[in-house]
Motif scaffolding. Structure first.
Motif, PDB file in Angstrom:
ATOM      1  N   VAL A   3       1.498  -1.129  -0.032  1.00  0.00           N
ATOM      2  CA  VAL A   3      -0.070   0.072   0.010  1.00  0.00           C
ATOM      3  C   VAL A   3       0.552   1.073   0.301  1.00  0.00           C
ATOM      4  N   SER A   4       0.623   2.353  -0.779  1.00  0.00           N
ATOM      5  CA  SER A   4       1.057   3.716  -0.615  1.00  0.00           C
ATOM      6  C   SER A   4       0.164   4.640   0.025  1.00  0.00           C
ATOM      7  N   VAL A   5       1.750   5.746   0.889  1.00  0.00           N
ATOM      8  CA  VAL A   5       0.530   6.359   1.992  1.00  0.00           C
ATOM      9  C   VAL A   5       1.185   7.420   1.406  1.00  0.00           C
ATOM     10  N   ARG A   6       0.932   8.719   1.109  1.00  0.00           N
ATOM     11  CA  ARG A   6       1.602   9.742   0.199  1.00  0.00           C
ATOM     12  C   ARG A   6       0.976  10.995   2.678  1.00  0.00           C
ATOM     13  N   MET A   7       2.256  10.796   2.540  1.00  0.00           N
ATOM     14  CA  MET A   7       2.396  12.145   3.547  1.00  0.00           C
ATOM     15  C   MET A   7       3.055  13.177   3.834  1.00  0.00           C
ATOM     16  N   ASP A   8       3.656  14.556   4.412  1.00  0.00           N
ATOM     17  CA  ASP A   8       3.630  15.549   4.579  1.00  0.00           C
ATOM     18  C   ASP A   8       5.537  15.134   4.622  1.00  0.00           C
ATOM     19  N   PRO A   9       6.387  15.583   3.958  1.00  0.00           N
ATOM     20  CA  PRO A   9       8.530  15.263   5.337  1.00  0.00           C
ATOM     21  C   PRO A   9       7.965  15.032   6.188  1.00  0.00           C
ATOM     22  N   LEU A  10       7.476  16.384   6.801  1.00  0.00           N
ATOM     23  CA  LEU A  10       8.122  16.678   8.301  1.00  0.00           C
ATOM     24  C   LEU A  10       6.682  15.547   8.529  1.00  0.00           C
ATOM     25  N   LEU A  11       5.764  14.698   8.275  1.00  0.00           N
ATOM     26  CA  LEU A  11       5.131  13.959   8.811  1.00  0.00           C
ATOM     27  C   LEU A  11       6.447  11.957   8.915  1.00  0.00           C
ATOM     28  N   GLU A  12       6.399  11.693   7.991  1.00  0.00           N
ATOM     29  CA  GLU A  12       7.493  11.604   8.088  1.00  0.00           C
ATOM     30  C   GLU A  12       8.849  11.335   8.753  1.00  0.00           C
ATOM     31  N   LYS A  13       9.642  12.168   8.134  1.00  0.00           N
ATOM     32  CA  LYS A  13      10.579  11.698   9.084  1.00  0.00           C
ATOM     33  C   LYS A  13      10.407  11.425  11.248  1.00  0.00           C
ATOM     34  N   GLU A  14       9.009  11.883  11.571  1.00  0.00           N
ATOM     35  CA  GLU A  14       8.348  11.650  12.667  1.00  0.00           C
ATOM     36  C   GLU A  14       8.786   9.637  12.771  1.00  0.00           C
ATOM     37  N   LEU A  15       7.737   9.954  11.698  1.00  0.00           N
ATOM     38  CA  LEU A  15       7.451   8.442  11.361  1.00  0.00           C
ATOM     39  C   LEU A  15       9.010   7.358  12.040  1.00  0.00           C
ATOM     40  N   GLU A  16      10.045   8.451  11.005  1.00  0.00           N
ATOM     41  CA  GLU A  16      11.532   7.526  10.975  1.00  0.00           C
ATOM     42  C   GLU A  16      11.840   7.549  12.479  1.00  0.00           C
ATOM     43  N   THR A  25      10.494  -1.182  11.773  1.00  0.00           N
ATOM     44  CA  THR A  25      10.645  -0.417  10.925  1.00  0.00           C
ATOM     45  C   THR A  25       9.484   0.236  10.322  1.00  0.00           C
ATOM     46  N   LYS A  26       9.504   1.159   8.958  1.00  0.00           N
ATOM     47  CA  LYS A  26       8.375   1.831   9.196  1.00  0.00           C
ATOM     48  C   LYS A  26       6.898   2.137   8.876  1.00  0.00           C
ATOM     49  N   SER A  27       7.586  -0.223   8.094  1.00  0.00           N
ATOM     50  CA  SER A  27       5.737  -0.691   7.878  1.00  0.00           C
ATOM     51  C   SER A  27       5.459  -0.973   8.746  1.00  0.00           C
ATOM     52  N   GLN A  28       6.467  -1.710   9.767  1.00  0.00           N
ATOM     53  CA  GLN A  28       5.467  -2.457  11.069  1.00  0.00           C
ATOM     54  C   GLN A  28       5.169  -1.199  11.832  1.00  0.00           C
ATOM     55  N   PHE A  29       5.763   0.019  12.285  1.00  0.00           N
ATOM     56  CA  PHE A  29       4.966   1.131  12.969  1.00  0.00           C
ATOM     57  C   PHE A  29       3.593   1.548  12.450  1.00  0.00           C
ATOM     58  N   ILE A  30       3.357   0.885  10.861  1.00  0.00           N
ATOM     59  CA  ILE A  30       1.996   1.865  10.623  1.00  0.00           C
ATOM     60  C   ILE A  30       1.070   0.460  10.356  1.00  0.00           C
ATOM     61  N   VAL A  31       1.932  -0.066  10.612  1.00  0.00           N
ATOM     62  CA  VAL A  31       0.539  -1.975  10.855  1.00  0.00           C
ATOM     63  C   VAL A  31       0.060  -1.503  12.030  1.00  0.00           C
ATOM     64  N   ASP A  32       1.211  -1.339  13.024  1.00  0.00           N
ATOM     65  CA  ASP A  32       0.530  -1.601  13.958  1.00  0.00           C
ATOM     66  C   ASP A  32      -0.166  -0.540  14.265  1.00  0.00           C
ATOM     67  N   ALA A  33      -0.367   0.917  14.207  1.00  0.00           N
ATOM     68  CA  ALA A  33      -0.547   1.779  14.413  1.00  0.00           C
ATOM     69  C   ALA A  33      -2.320   0.955  13.910  1.00  0.00           C
ATOM     70  N   VAL A  34      -2.368   0.711  12.758  1.00  0.00           N
ATOM     71  CA  VAL A  34      -4.263   0.595  11.557  1.00  0.00           C
ATOM     72  C   VAL A  34      -4.748  -0.682  12.757  1.00  0.00           C
ATOM     73  N   GLU A  35      -3.895  -1.575  12.828  1.00  0.00           N
ATOM     74  CA  GLU A  35      -4.301  -2.940  14.361  1.00  0.00           C
ATOM     75  C   GLU A  35      -5.043  -2.129  14.944  1.00  0.00           C
ATOM     76  N   ARG A  36      -4.758  -0.981  15.590  1.00  0.00           N
ATOM     77  CA  ARG A  36      -4.791  -0.331  17.004  1.00  0.00           C
ATOM     78  C   ARG A  36      -6.237   0.455  16.576  1.00  0.00           C
ATOM     79  N   ALA A  37      -5.580   1.245  15.577  1.00  0.00           N
ATOM     80  CA  ALA A  37      -6.829   1.827  15.105  1.00  0.00           C
ATOM     81  C   ALA A  37      -8.125   1.118  14.662  1.00  0.00           C
ATOM     82  N   LEU A  38      -7.797   0.067  14.330  1.00  0.00           N
ATOM     83  CA  LEU A  38      -9.089  -0.789  13.874  1.00  0.00           C
ATOM     84  C   LEU A  38      -9.276  -1.164  15.006  1.00  0.00           C
ATOM     85  N   GLY A  39      -8.665  -1.502  16.551  1.00  0.00           N
ATOM     86  CA  GLY A  39      -8.958  -2.268  17.295  1.00  0.00           C
ATOM     87  C   GLY A  39      -9.062  -3.672  17.393  1.00  0.00           C
ATOM     88  N   ARG A  40      -7.964  -4.314  16.118  1.00  0.00           N
ATOM     89  CA  ARG A  40      -7.518  -5.215  16.109  1.00  0.00           C
ATOM     90  C   ARG A  40      -6.416  -5.628  16.966  1.00  0.00           C
TER      91      ARG A  40
END
Length: 95
Positions: A3-16, A25-40
């Protein structure tokens, strides 16, 4: 699935930086955040499941098997060593 996600450079740096702090990894961080957001992936439910597991006979048996063994990280001894080094470095001002 990719999945591709566009975000501003500052947000991407904070993510990193946040992912690096957690040692993932950034990917695992995003997956974890989405799982929490979905209640999984609810941290409270994970904690409660761990507390139940700690009460199981198998969990207690492992603890008993190593009873009396030296722990790989002795907190009190490590703290004393750190305090000693700090006092040596800072002239005994650490308190």
């Amino acid at each position: 699935m990719a999945v591709s996600v566009r975000m501003d450079p500052l947000l991407e740096k904070e993510l990193e930086l946040a992912a690096r702090r957690q040692g993932i990894t950034k990917s695992q961080f995003i997956v974890d955040a989405v799982e929490r957001a979905l209640g999984r992936k609810n941290p409270y439910e994970l904690l409660m499941a761990l507390k139940v597991e700690e009460q199981s006979a198998a969990y207690k048996a492992v603890g008993e098997a190593f009873q009396g063994e030296e722990k790989p990280y002795a907190t009190a001894r490590s703290r004393a060593a750190i305090v000693k080094k700090l006092k040596a470095k800072h002239g005994g001002r650490a308190g």
